[in-house]
Write an enzyme that holds these catalytic residues in place. Sequence first.
Site, PDB file in Angstrom:
ATOM      1  N   SER A 218     -11.960 -11.289  -6.994  1.00 57.97           N
ATOM      2  CA  SER A 218     -12.909 -10.891  -5.886  1.00 57.97           C
ATOM      3  C   SER A 218     -13.629 -10.757  -7.577  1.00 57.97           C
ATOM      4  O   SER A 218     -15.464 -11.245  -6.786  1.00 57.97           O
ATOM      5  CB  SER A 218     -13.294 -10.245  -5.388  1.00 57.97           C
ATOM      6  OG  SER A 218     -13.174  -8.564  -6.091  1.00 57.97           O
TER       7      SER A 218
ATOM      8  N   GLU B 129      -6.067  -0.398  -6.157  1.00 57.43           N
ATOM      9  CA  GLU B 129      -7.396   0.508  -5.465  1.00 57.43           C
ATOM     10  C   GLU B 129      -6.913   1.496  -5.706  1.00 57.43           C
ATOM     11  O   GLU B 129      -5.695   2.216  -5.746  1.00 57.43           O
ATOM     12  CB  GLU B 129      -7.283   0.005  -3.606  1.00 57.43           C
ATOM     13  CG  GLU B 129      -7.610  -1.571  -3.614  1.00 57.43           C
ATOM     14  CD  GLU B 129      -7.302  -1.710  -1.824  1.00 57.43           C
ATOM     15  OE1 GLU B 129      -8.460  -2.743  -1.315  1.00 57.43           O
ATOM     16  OE2 GLU B 129      -6.468  -1.663  -2.174  1.00 57.43           O
TER      17      GLU B 129
ATOM     18  N   HIS C  72       0.586  -0.924  -0.084  1.00 60.78           N
ATOM     19  CA  HIS C  72       0.272  -0.333   0.030  1.00 60.78           C
ATOM     20  C   HIS C  72       0.657   1.150   0.341  1.00 60.78           C
ATOM     21  O   HIS C  72       1.672   1.456   0.761  1.00 60.78           O
ATOM     22  CB  HIS C  72      -0.951  -0.113   1.330  1.00 60.78           C
ATOM     23  CG  HIS C  72      -2.241  -1.202   1.223  1.00 60.78           C
ATOM     24  ND1 HIS C  72      -3.159  -0.248   0.640  1.00 60.78           N
ATOM     25  CD2 HIS C  72      -2.427  -2.196   1.575  1.00 60.78           C
ATOM     26  CE1 HIS C  72      -4.045  -1.766   0.681  1.00 60.78           C
ATOM     27  NE2 HIS C  72      -3.363  -2.747   1.755  1.00 60.78           N
TER      28      HIS C  72
ATOM     29  N   ARG D  35     -16.319  -9.875   9.162  1.00 57.41           N
ATOM     30  CA  ARG D  35     -15.880 -10.411   8.235  1.00 57.41           C
ATOM     31  C   ARG D  35     -15.005 -11.069   9.163  1.00 57.41           C
ATOM     32  O   ARG D  35     -14.155 -12.001   8.283  1.00 57.41           O
ATOM     33  CB  ARG D  35     -15.326  -9.203   7.662  1.00 57.41           C
ATOM     34  CG  ARG D  35     -16.211  -8.380   6.568  1.00 57.41           C
ATOM     35  CD  ARG D  35     -16.663  -8.784   5.079  1.00 57.41           C
ATOM     36  NE  ARG D  35     -14.908  -9.515   4.743  1.00 57.41           N
ATOM     37  CZ  ARG D  35     -14.180  -8.762   3.647  1.00 57.41           C
ATOM     38  NH1 ARG D  35     -13.791  -7.865   3.489  1.00 57.41           N
ATOM     39  NH2 ARG D  35     -12.763 -10.069   3.362  1.00 57.41           N
TER      40      ARG D  35
END
Length: 332
Positions: free
Chosen positions: A174, A108, A39, A280
């Site tokens: 996903s 992302e 990230h 989650r």
Amino acid sequence: MGIRLGYKASAEQFGPNDLIRFSVTAEEQGFDSVFISDHLQPWRHDGGHAPAALPWLGAVGARTERLLLGTSVLTPTFRYHPAVIAQAFATLGLLYPERVILGVGSGESLNEVALGLEWPDGKERFARLKEAVTLIKKLWTEDRVTFDGTFYSTDKATIYDKPTQPVPLYIGASGPAATRLAGRVADGFITTSGKAPELYSETLLPALAEGAGKIGRTLSDLDLLIEMKVSFDPDADRALADTANWAALALSPEQKSGVEDPIEMQRLADELPVEKAASRWIVSTDPDEHVEKIRRYLDLGFTHLVFHAPGEDQERFLRLYGEHVLPRLRAL
């Protein structure tokens, strides 16, 4: 292919030196692998971290002896030219033979827009990922690569220092399109736990099998990796409260769409009650309950479980899980 049990080094939550220390502990406690996300910005601004994955992998490789080391996931399409990633992982593969895995995904916006990059739609992100993977694999296996793609190009490029066998390449996904791509061109597939069961059984795994079948493979030819979200502690209140730091994972895709600032992502996450944040995660004080819920993913066919714990005391988690849960899983 046997079952592997790994540890997720939470780069969004801890700095690089802490993550190395945790990884050494993971090896001591019997974990088989360590994976780190790459990230530029974390999910939270206050107390967040974002160490660069590439130098960190080199450092943790030098401090450990047998752990598989990889990214889950890195985006080779915006901040990096695919050739840079091909070179970096070829070097890591030479330094730590048969211990390095490149896990990639389509990315992302949180990580890319801060650099002035425009965030394209899903169709373009997928096309960039497909082209990047093609170029990386060419650079690992060929010399003097001239590549003229839609998004990337090379002119007689050569990776001079590369291992005899290319580094395994996994694709994280996903949705069905990228999952089919993984089945067709990758050595492994990466996804995350805690979503609707039918997503795995009716969408992702059938798409993976379809992609693999196009080149004469089956799911048994792939490493099926899933990040397991687990919060385990003898103190039930602590196990639940630990998940609050990762409440952003419980936000819906609609809530997160277009959010490119960690401060705003943190604000949205902090509005959720802890029970929603925990949705989650497998949250329990009972190791047998953890094993029972984890076994559902093994029964689906996942072969590589990478455990992500949300709490601040990661070494406590590693010792507890290494003592109480890993032996039960290996005994199945």
